[in-house]
Design a protein around this motif. Structure first.
Motif, mmCIF file in Angstrom:
data_model
loop_
_atom_site.group_PDB
_atom_site.id
_atom_site.type_symbol
_atom_site.label_atom_id
_atom_site.label_comp_id
_atom_site.label_asym_id
_atom_site.label_seq_id
_atom_site.Cartn_x
_atom_site.Cartn_y
_atom_site.Cartn_z
ATOM 1 N N ARG A 152 38.489 -64.536 -14.187
ATOM 2 C CA ARG A 152 39.214 -62.454 -13.838
ATOM 3 C C ARG A 152 38.805 -61.942 -13.032
ATOM 4 O O ARG A 152 39.656 -61.055 -13.121
ATOM 5 C CB ARG A 152 38.323 -61.733 -15.185
ATOM 6 N N SER A 208 37.839 -57.137 -21.084
ATOM 7 C CA SER A 208 37.332 -57.420 -21.899
ATOM 8 C C SER A 208 36.790 -55.782 -21.537
ATOM 9 O O SER A 208 35.693 -55.886 -20.471
ATOM 10 C CB SER A 208 36.906 -58.077 -22.777
ATOM 11 N N GLY A 209 36.174 -54.847 -22.639
ATOM 12 C CA GLY A 209 34.941 -53.705 -21.963
ATOM 13 C C GLY A 209 34.303 -55.040 -21.940
ATOM 14 O O GLY A 209 33.154 -53.982 -20.371
ATOM 15 N N GLY A 210 33.746 -55.397 -22.470
ATOM 16 C CA GLY A 210 31.913 -56.417 -21.676
ATOM 17 C C GLY A 210 32.483 -56.762 -20.282
ATOM 18 O O GLY A 210 31.585 -56.540 -19.590
ATOM 19 N N GLN A 211 33.275 -57.434 -19.971
ATOM 20 C CA GLN A 211 34.077 -57.703 -18.446
ATOM 21 C C GLN A 211 34.001 -55.786 -17.417
ATOM 22 O O GLN A 211 33.532 -56.382 -16.472
ATOM 23 C CB GLN A 211 34.968 -58.464 -18.405
ATOM 24 N N ARG A 254 30.662 -55.375 -16.676
ATOM 25 C CA ARG A 254 30.167 -56.640 -16.047
ATOM 26 C C ARG A 254 30.743 -56.404 -14.563
ATOM 27 O O ARG A 254 29.950 -56.612 -13.616
ATOM 28 C CB ARG A 254 30.406 -58.033 -16.488
ATOM 29 N N ASN A 294 27.831 -52.403 -23.710
ATOM 30 C CA ASN A 294 28.845 -53.162 -24.856
ATOM 31 C C ASN A 294 29.217 -54.581 -24.500
ATOM 32 O O ASN A 294 29.948 -55.530 -24.747
ATOM 33 C CB ASN A 294 29.966 -53.109 -23.387
ATOM 34 N N LEU A 295 27.773 -55.173 -24.289
ATOM 35 C CA LEU A 295 27.469 -56.566 -23.721
ATOM 36 C C LEU A 295 26.924 -56.732 -25.612
ATOM 37 O O LEU A 295 25.964 -56.136 -26.364
ATOM 38 C CB LEU A 295 26.875 -57.075 -23.133
#
Ligand SMILES: Nc1ncnc2c1ncn2[C@@H]1O[C@H](COP(=O)(O)OP(=O)(O)OP(=O)(O)O)[C@@H](O)[C@H]1O
Ligand SMILES: Nc1ncnc2c1ncn2[C@@H]1O[C@H](COP(=O)(O)OP(=O)(O)OP(=O)(O)O)[C@@H](O)[C@H]1O
Ligand SMILES: [Mg+2]
Ligand SMILES: [Mg+2]
Lengths: 221, 221
Positions: free
Chosen positions: A134, A143-146, A149, A171-172
């Motif tokens: 990504r 995404s939110g979790g990305q 991270r 968010n994970l």
């Protein structure tokens, strides 16, 4: 290595003063892996921002590596923020116009790191957080979790000795959370000092020490 | 009440197409209280945005209350979004220049609701989420969990019959999470349909049905 003495913080809105931290006495030693837990609005992020030299207390002392932070110049503070502390923000603070790769590379641009070395460090950081595929996406294309991270990858890219993380796994999913915790444990095993704000008992359970904040006051377990 | 048939979604970045949803067949009935779980990046928010009429599928069907959404006009869709669906965004989407009160009031301004009635509804919503004391603060003057609660308050202020919530408790401590879940259970008991994306098993455990998404495919438990 991080020590506060009777730290107080108030915010001023118009004519009102809202006191959010009351006489906080925190002691984090080199190599500690600690957590801060507490209810929503209790003052955790406010405290972490002061520890990360992103904000100043209203009264009381904050000593970083034995140095009273209020005596340090702006440039010395910026230097500390950039080189010694990796900060993971609760709301990520990614720059919307830069892609993930450039966002994670940003802390390295201010140092004297060659392009070849910067790219190697960014690649290592992104791959350790599962974001390599990504890297050319912008924050609104992941995404939110990305995003979360990516914020962690950026905080770790300079291999800072102090890591301050504000709710890094909110968010994970549980598998990814576990991977982040393994990464933090590994960094701690190599001597890094880590302080995590979390409301997840699984995350706090991984650390060696848990502090609690309630209504702006710090309590040791 | 919400039904998808072989729903597919791809994003296009430059010359690349990234498919993120593959033949999703979801069925949510009136009065259901369901959860969607899955790894970070698996497609959960993408699916919820389509269900909330905030995005359109690349192929496949989405029927809302029996009506194929792609046949509806822009104004009819806006009407549905404003009146029938309450959407809690993963990144909150609060307007930075408005205070909490005005952010929560915003959905009511577009309806034909008197000022007196708007203020009563906003007060009720803010008090049920513990935000009344922060109503004059702006989003950058409240904590992460308070922003999340403001997003929930705004989604619920019009008492919509369908509530779509994208990770509504990720920034909340366990006590506050429990309060949000009690609120959702109460709304469901009154006949509202609720679909929550979550990665917390405690939250999923409160619902009556759990779907799983992995790599863009939906699985029923
Ligand atoms: N605008 C976009 N352009 C390209 N790819 C996107 C875009 N938005 C999301 N994606 C990709 O689509 C995939 C699914 O994203 P989505 O936000 O639905 O995941 P998610 O399941 O909600 O994840 P999380 O639990 O981390 O919030 C991710 O791999 C993401 O990188
Ligand atoms: N800029 C500001 N001006 C006024 N009040 C503020 C400001 N920022 C935060 N606050 C208030 O200070 C208190 C502590 O906020 P803080 O962000 O430290 O909480 P927190 O413990 O991190 O909460 P959460 O778990 O919800 O993230 C909250 O009640 C909040 O409303
Ligand atoms: Mg916080
Ligand atoms: Mg999501």
């Amino acid at each position: 290595v991080l020590e506060t003495k009777d730290l107080c913080k108030s915010y001023y809105l118009g004519n009102d003063a809202i006191q959010v931290l009351f006489d906080v006495n925190l002691c984090v030693r080199k190599g500690d892996f600690s957590a801060i837990m507490g209810p929503s609005g209790s003052g955790k992020s406010t405290l972490l921002n002061i520890l990360g030299c992103l904000d100043t207390p209203t009264s009381g002392e904050y000593l970083l590596n034995g140095l009273p932070v209020k005596t340090l110049s702006q440039s010395r503070l910026a230097d500390i923020r950039n080189r010694e502390i990796g900060f993971v923000f609760q709301n990520f603070n990614l720059l919307p116009k830069l892609d993930v790769f450039s966002n994670v590379e940003l802390p390295l641009i201010y140092g004297n790191v060659s392009k070849k070395e910067r790219h190697a460090l960014v690649e290592e950081s992104l791959k350790s957080l599962g974001l390599w595929e990504r890297r050319h996406h912008r924050p609104n294309e992941i995404s939110g979790g990305q995003k979360q991270r990516a914020a962690i990858a950026r905080a770790l890219v300079k291999k800072p000795c102090i890591i301050l993380a504000d709710e890094p796994t909110g968010n994970l999913d549980s598998v990814t959370t576990h991977e982040i915790l393994e990464l933090f444990k590994e960094l701690n095993a190599r001597g890094n000092t880590i302080l995590v704000i979390t409301h997840e008992s699984e995350v706090a359970g991984t650390t060696n020490k848990v502090f609690h904040i309630r209504d702006g006051r710090l309590y040791h377990d």
